[in-house]
Motif scaffolding. Sequence first.
Motif, PDB file in Angstrom:
ATOM      1  N   SER A 277      15.533  14.383  -9.668  1.00  0.00           N
ATOM      2  CA  SER A 277      14.297  13.592  -9.631  1.00  0.00           C
ATOM      3  C   SER A 277      13.455  13.831 -10.872  1.00  0.00           C
ATOM      4  O   SER A 277      12.970  12.879 -11.494  1.00  0.00           O
ATOM      5  N   VAL A 278      13.287  15.083 -11.246  1.00  0.00           N
ATOM      6  CA  VAL A 278      12.501  15.394 -12.437  1.00  0.00           C
ATOM      7  C   VAL A 278      13.185  14.814 -13.675  1.00  0.00           C
ATOM      8  O   VAL A 278      12.554  14.163 -14.505  1.00  0.00           O
ATOM      9  N   PHE A 279      14.472  15.022 -13.785  1.00  0.00           N
ATOM     10  CA  PHE A 279      15.209  14.563 -14.960  1.00  0.00           C
ATOM     11  C   PHE A 279      15.172  13.041 -15.088  1.00  0.00           C
ATOM     12  O   PHE A 279      14.884  12.504 -16.152  1.00  0.00           O
ATOM     13  N   MET A 280      15.444  12.346 -13.997  1.00  0.00           N
ATOM     14  CA  MET A 280      15.537  10.887 -14.048  1.00  0.00           C
ATOM     15  C   MET A 280      14.169  10.211 -14.081  1.00  0.00           C
ATOM     16  O   MET A 280      13.970   9.249 -14.831  1.00  0.00           O
ATOM     17  N   LEU A 281      13.249  10.682 -13.292  1.00  0.00           N
ATOM     18  CA  LEU A 281      11.973   9.979 -13.166  1.00  0.00           C
ATOM     19  C   LEU A 281      10.964  10.365 -14.240  1.00  0.00           C
ATOM     20  O   LEU A 281      10.040   9.598 -14.526  1.00  0.00           O
ATOM     21  N   ALA A 282      11.129  11.527 -14.846  1.00  0.00           N
ATOM     22  CA  ALA A 282      10.197  11.928 -15.905  1.00  0.00           C
ATOM     23  C   ALA A 282      10.657  11.466 -17.282  1.00  0.00           C
ATOM     24  O   ALA A 282       9.973  11.710 -18.272  1.00  0.00           O
ATOM     25  N   ALA A 283      11.775  10.779 -17.369  1.00  0.00           N
ATOM     26  CA  ALA A 283      12.255  10.278 -18.664  1.00  0.00           C
ATOM     27  C   ALA A 283      11.254   9.308 -19.276  1.00  0.00           C
ATOM     28  O   ALA A 283      11.017   9.331 -20.490  1.00  0.00           O
ATOM     29  N   ALA A 284      10.628   8.470 -18.462  1.00  0.00           N
ATOM     30  CA  ALA A 284       9.635   7.522 -18.982  1.00  0.00           C
ATOM     31  C   ALA A 284       8.403   8.268 -19.493  1.00  0.00           C
ATOM     32  O   ALA A 284       7.818   7.888 -20.512  1.00  0.00           O
ATOM     33  N   TYR A 285       8.009   9.326 -18.823  1.00  0.00           N
ATOM     34  CA  TYR A 285       6.885  10.152 -19.272  1.00  0.00           C
ATOM     35  C   TYR A 285       7.227  10.799 -20.620  1.00  0.00           C
ATOM     36  O   TYR A 285       6.399  10.836 -21.528  1.00  0.00           O
ATOM     37  N   THR A 286       8.441  11.292 -20.734  1.00  0.00           N
ATOM     38  CA  THR A 286       8.895  11.881 -21.994  1.00  0.00           C
ATOM     39  C   THR A 286       8.876  10.833 -23.098  1.00  0.00           C
ATOM     40  O   THR A 286       8.447  11.098 -24.223  1.00  0.00           O
TER      41      THR A 286
END
Length: 185
Positions: A63-72
């Motif tokens: 979840s962190v890896f996939m969903l925070a990609a846009a934040y990154t």
Amino acid sequence: MSDTTQLPAFIGALDRASEWFGRTLAWLIIIMMLIQFAIVLLRYAFSVNSIFMQELVMYMHASVFMLAAAYTFRHDGHVRVDIFYRGMSPRRQALINVVGIITLLMPVMVYIIASSLGYVVNSWSILESSPDYGGIPAVYALKTLIPLFALLMIVQGVIEVVRNGYVLTGRIAPAKDESHLEERL
């Protein structure tokens, strides 16, 4: 990052939501660490093993890896070959960003959505669960992260195209760390 109040209202709201969502996801990392600590403690101190807890850490990590990609992406934290880019003016960087987002990011994300939908729908149709006894009975939720990741990247891509378009046209100032570069476009 440029001030979101200078962006059109809807795009600015999406940008603020992306920022909030990314910061909220960061809390999962702390929770994930605590659960991993509990797993190790239970296993080595009490000889207790929990498949559910192990899978929970995997789900949180995904979840962190996939969903925070846009934040990154929003914070320009993605990998980039920076040999020429860093020496360019902010306007030229903005142009490169717009072209890259439209020609590379968007088609790849649309492909990811199109190619994963059948996979995810099949998983939901059977309410796929863990193959391991005691595991999380929601593999379908984990697989849903794939098109959700791509959708969030598309939304952030649109935000970045607008932001960089505004930099290109001089409607907003470039990000502070790039403002020292000479305008050469």
